[in-house]
Design a protein around this motif. Structure first.
Motif, PDB file in Angstrom:
ATOM      1  N   ARG A 158       1.690   2.845   2.787  1.00 51.62           N
ATOM      2  CA  ARG A 158       2.578   1.636   3.364  1.00 51.62           C
ATOM      3  C   ARG A 158       1.954   0.492   2.069  1.00 51.62           C
ATOM      4  NH1 ARG A 158       0.195  -3.261   5.235  1.00 51.62           N
ATOM      5  NH2 ARG A 158      -1.794  -2.706   5.997  1.00 51.62           N
ATOM      6  N   PRO A 159       3.053   0.135   1.892  1.00 52.34           N
ATOM      7  CA  PRO A 159       2.556  -1.520   0.563  1.00 52.34           C
ATOM      8  C   PRO A 159       2.029  -2.338   0.875  1.00 52.34           C
ATOM      9  CG  PRO A 159       4.376  -1.463   0.782  1.00 52.34           C
ATOM     10  CD  PRO A 159       4.624  -0.296   2.080  1.00 52.34           C
ATOM     11  N   LEU A 160       0.666  -2.697   0.008  1.00 44.73           N
ATOM     12  CA  LEU A 160       0.061  -4.207   1.147  1.00 44.73           C
ATOM     13  C   LEU A 160       0.933  -5.299   1.184  1.00 44.73           C
ATOM     14  CD1 LEU A 160      -3.503  -3.043  -0.321  1.00 44.73           C
ATOM     15  CD2 LEU A 160      -2.775  -2.912   1.704  1.00 44.73           C
ATOM     16  N   GLY A 192     -10.943  -7.265  -2.085  1.00 49.28           N
ATOM     17  CA  GLY A 192     -12.538  -6.599  -1.677  1.00 49.28           C
ATOM     18  C   GLY A 192     -13.022  -6.155  -0.778  1.00 49.28           C
ATOM     19  N   ALA A 193     -11.961  -5.228   0.206  1.00 54.73           N
ATOM     20  CA  ALA A 193     -11.771  -4.379   1.669  1.00 54.73           C
ATOM     21  C   ALA A 193     -12.088  -3.379   0.415  1.00 54.73           C
ATOM     22  CB  ALA A 193     -10.501  -4.545   2.301  1.00 54.73           C
ATOM     23  N   PRO A 194     -12.816  -2.327   1.611  1.00 56.17           N
ATOM     24  CA  PRO A 194     -13.158  -0.949   1.616  1.00 56.17           C
ATOM     25  C   PRO A 194     -12.091  -0.124   1.083  1.00 56.17           C
ATOM     26  CG  PRO A 194     -14.291  -1.555   3.703  1.00 56.17           C
ATOM     27  CD  PRO A 194     -12.962  -2.706   2.926  1.00 56.17           C
ATOM     28  N   ALA A 195     -11.915   0.856  -0.225  1.00 58.92           N
ATOM     29  CA  ALA A 195     -11.133   1.629  -0.392  1.00 58.92           C
ATOM     30  C   ALA A 195     -10.226   2.298   1.509  1.00 58.92           C
ATOM     31  CB  ALA A 195     -11.579   2.786  -0.955  1.00 58.92           C
ATOM     32  N   ASP A 196     -11.527   2.017   2.201  1.00 58.62           N
ATOM     33  CA  ASP A 196      -9.917   3.287   3.091  1.00 58.62           C
ATOM     34  C   ASP A 196     -10.114   2.288   4.283  1.00 58.62           C
ATOM     35  OD1 ASP A 196     -13.042   2.625   3.827  1.00 58.62           O
ATOM     36  OD2 ASP A 196     -13.158   4.692   4.593  1.00 58.62           O
ATOM     37  N   GLY A 197      -9.919   0.759   3.776  1.00 60.91           N
ATOM     38  CA  GLY A 197     -10.027  -0.286   4.447  1.00 60.91           C
ATOM     39  C   GLY A 197      -8.031  -0.303   5.404  1.00 60.91           C
ATOM     40  N   VAL A 198      -7.978  -0.949   6.577  1.00 62.70           N
ATOM     41  CA  VAL A 198      -7.234  -0.465   8.020  1.00 62.70           C
ATOM     42  C   VAL A 198      -6.532  -2.082   7.924  1.00 62.70           C
ATOM     43  CG1 VAL A 198      -6.199   0.468   9.728  1.00 62.70           C
ATOM     44  CG2 VAL A 198      -8.223   1.781   8.404  1.00 62.70           C
ATOM     45  N   GLY A 199      -5.618  -1.922   7.264  1.00 62.17           N
ATOM     46  CA  GLY A 199      -4.960  -3.381   8.248  1.00 62.17           C
ATOM     47  C   GLY A 199      -3.951  -3.025  10.178  1.00 62.17           C
ATOM     48  N   LEU A 200      -3.237  -4.309  10.853  1.00 65.74           N
ATOM     49  CA  LEU A 200      -3.265  -4.466  11.855  1.00 65.74           C
ATOM     50  C   LEU A 200      -1.341  -3.682  11.454  1.00 65.74           C
ATOM     51  CD1 LEU A 200      -2.126  -5.060  14.330  1.00 65.74           C
ATOM     52  CD2 LEU A 200      -1.280  -7.356  13.587  1.00 65.74           C
ATOM     53  N   ARG A 201      -1.223  -3.917   9.901  1.00 69.95           N
ATOM     54  CA  ARG A 201       0.427  -3.046  10.274  1.00 69.95           C
ATOM     55  C   ARG A 201       0.558  -1.726  10.242  1.00 69.95           C
ATOM     56  NH1 ARG A 201       4.769  -6.257   9.516  1.00 69.95           N
ATOM     57  NH2 ARG A 201       4.767  -8.292   9.146  1.00 69.95           N
ATOM     58  N   ASP A 202      -0.989  -1.075   9.814  1.00 67.53           N
ATOM     59  CA  ASP A 202      -0.870   0.263   9.623  1.00 67.53           C
ATOM     60  C   ASP A 202      -0.837   0.871  11.447  1.00 67.53           C
ATOM     61  OD1 ASP A 202      -1.350   1.295   7.521  1.00 67.53           O
ATOM     62  OD2 ASP A 202      -3.537  -0.598   7.607  1.00 67.53           O
ATOM     63  N   LEU A 203      -1.127   0.025  11.512  1.00 66.03           N
ATOM     64  CA  LEU A 203      -1.140   0.295  13.612  1.00 66.03           C
ATOM     65  C   LEU A 203       0.585   0.134  13.771  1.00 66.03           C
ATOM     66  CD1 LEU A 203      -1.664   1.420  16.549  1.00 66.03           C
ATOM     67  CD2 LEU A 203      -2.299  -1.130  16.493  1.00 66.03           C
ATOM     68  N   ALA A 241      -5.864   4.940  10.940  1.00 66.14           N
ATOM     69  CA  ALA A 241      -6.179   5.182   9.952  1.00 66.14           C
ATOM     70  C   ALA A 241      -4.876   4.633   8.271  1.00 66.14           C
ATOM     71  CB  ALA A 241      -5.990   7.159   9.787  1.00 66.14           C
ATOM     72  N   ARG A 242      -5.655   3.828   7.501  1.00 69.66           N
ATOM     73  CA  ARG A 242      -4.678   3.464   6.380  1.00 69.66           C
ATOM     74  C   ARG A 242      -3.493   4.687   6.429  1.00 69.66           C
ATOM     75  NH1 ARG A 242      -2.249   0.472   3.953  1.00 69.66           N
ATOM     76  NH2 ARG A 242      -2.530   0.455   1.384  1.00 69.66           N
ATOM     77  N   ASP A 243      -1.870   3.558   6.025  1.00 70.98           N
ATOM     78  CA  ASP A 243      -0.954   4.602   5.782  1.00 70.98           C
ATOM     79  C   ASP A 243      -1.687   4.330   4.255  1.00 70.98           C
ATOM     80  OD1 ASP A 243       1.354   5.509   6.057  1.00 70.98           O
ATOM     81  OD2 ASP A 243       2.389   4.142   6.795  1.00 70.98           O
TER      82      ASP A 243
END
Length: 368
Positions: A248-250, A167-178, A243-245
């Motif tokens: 990186r697997p979700l 449900g997140a945007p296609a370019d959504g970013v998570g903490l683990r991308d940082l 930015a989204r990596d």
């Protein structure tokens, strides 16, 4: 529709350009989960309740301590000893009559976190450990729950909105991308002594609450993955876009999250602590006086604050000379970091005086 009482209570807010009854109703219908009723959680919940968020769930398993109230602004001295979530719920209901507060006296774990996010519109992380922050980030990503994240240390605070997963945007970013991996214990500052300015937690908590209100109402510009870094001493905010990596697997499951500041006590540490409390070994406390006022070992020894050693090069020699030849001196601090440093820097001096130095692993915060 907003209840008449709530409509009147928030009327001044609805005079804002772009913020009318529709936006206020979105807040009233929102369901928010806040992790922690501490330095960040208190100003976050206070602001959200006052602004009009209608349903707040808060998780915390701690009690109010006198050392909390310089930064945890929902509490007063008369609340010491009470459960934080109970006091917080009382204060929120006083701010917004009719608010639905679910106060959970417990901890979020890999076993209950996913279920706790059922029906939640926004997760807000006001926790103070890496373990909880990474647990929250993974649970949010697995369930596709937007996450307002923040942290504070000393005079600085970080704020961001993360949103990734279903449900997140296609370019959504998570903490683990940082931060792809949880930092290990050696990279964590001394949790009991790094310190935090009380007003900094209020500023950062209010900024987190502002991002939450903007996200829930659609007012203003909220960018997923925009990291805000606040510095209290310069009153500045720097911004970076994460930015989204793409490789990186979700996250798909919750794993084991080790508390960086509460690792399992060692056998050596247990033996040293038992010997100290039985008065079998002399000791040297290198903490500052205000730290001793918070907590101390049952058998405190000589106190030599490291700040004094830094000011006076002869302070260490004078203190160590107070012990007798043959003494095995246990050096301790809050978490073991400063005591290890002292032992490393003054072991040779101690040897010339006929004594030995050993650092107490984990320090006071592990054993008391």
């Amino acid at each position: 529709m907003l209840p008449e009482r709530e409509l009147k209570r928030t009327a001044r807010q609805m005079n804002l350009p772009g913020f009318g009854p529709e936006q206020q109703e979105r807040l009233h219908n929102a369901r928010v989960l806040v992790i922690g009723a501490g330095g960040l959680g208190c100003p976050i919940m206070q602001t959200l309740a006052a602004t009009g968020v209608g349903r707040i769930t808060v998780w915390d398993d701690d009690h109010v301590d006198i050392t909390n109230i310089h930064r945890q602004i929902l509490f007063g001295a008369s609340d010491v000893g009470r459960k934080k979530v109970e006091v917080a719920a009382e204060r929120l209901r006083a701010l917004q009559p009719g608010i639905e507060v679910t106060a959970v006296d417990g901890r979020l774990t890999p076993d209950n976190f996913i279920a706790a996010l059922d029906g939640i519109d926004l997760l807000i992380d006001g926790s103070d450990t890496f373990a909880t922050k990474f647990l929250a980030a993974d649970a949010a990503e697995i369930t596709g729950t937007p996450l307002v994240w923040g942290s504070v240390l000393r005079y600085r605070g970080d704020i961001a909105l993360w949103w990734s997963g279903p449900g997140a945007p296609a370019d959504g970013v998570g903490l683990r991308d940082l931060y792809p991996t949880q930092p290990d214990a050696d990279s964590v500052p001394d949790c009991a002594t790094a310190g935090v300015l009380g007003v900094t937690t209020s500023v950062v908590g209010s900024l987190m609450a502002t991002e939450a209100v903007k996200f829930l109402t659609g007012v203003g510009n909220v960018q997923v993955g925009r990291l805000h870094m606040y510095d209290a001493l310069s009153t500045t905010i720097r911004r970076f876009t994460v930015a989204r990596d793409p490789v990186r697997p979700l996250a798909t499951r919750l794993s084991t999250y080790t508390e960086a500041c509460t690792s399992v006590p060692s056998t050596e540490g247990r033996m040293l602590y038992d010997a100290l409390t039985a008065h079998h070994l002399p000791s040297l406390d290198v903490r500052e006086p205000h730290e001793k006022a918070i907590s101390d070992l049952p058998a405190p020894g000589l106190n030599l604050p490291l700040s004094e050693v830094e000011r006076d090069p002869d302070a260490a020699r004078r203190a160590l000379s107070a012990f007798s030849p043959g003494d095995e001196v246990v050096v301790y601090c809050a978490g073991g970091v400063r005591s290890e440093k002292f032992v490393a820097e003054h072991a040779e001096l101690a040897s010339t005086l006929g004594i030995s130095l050993t650092s107490l692993p984990g320090g006071v915060q592990r054993w008391v």
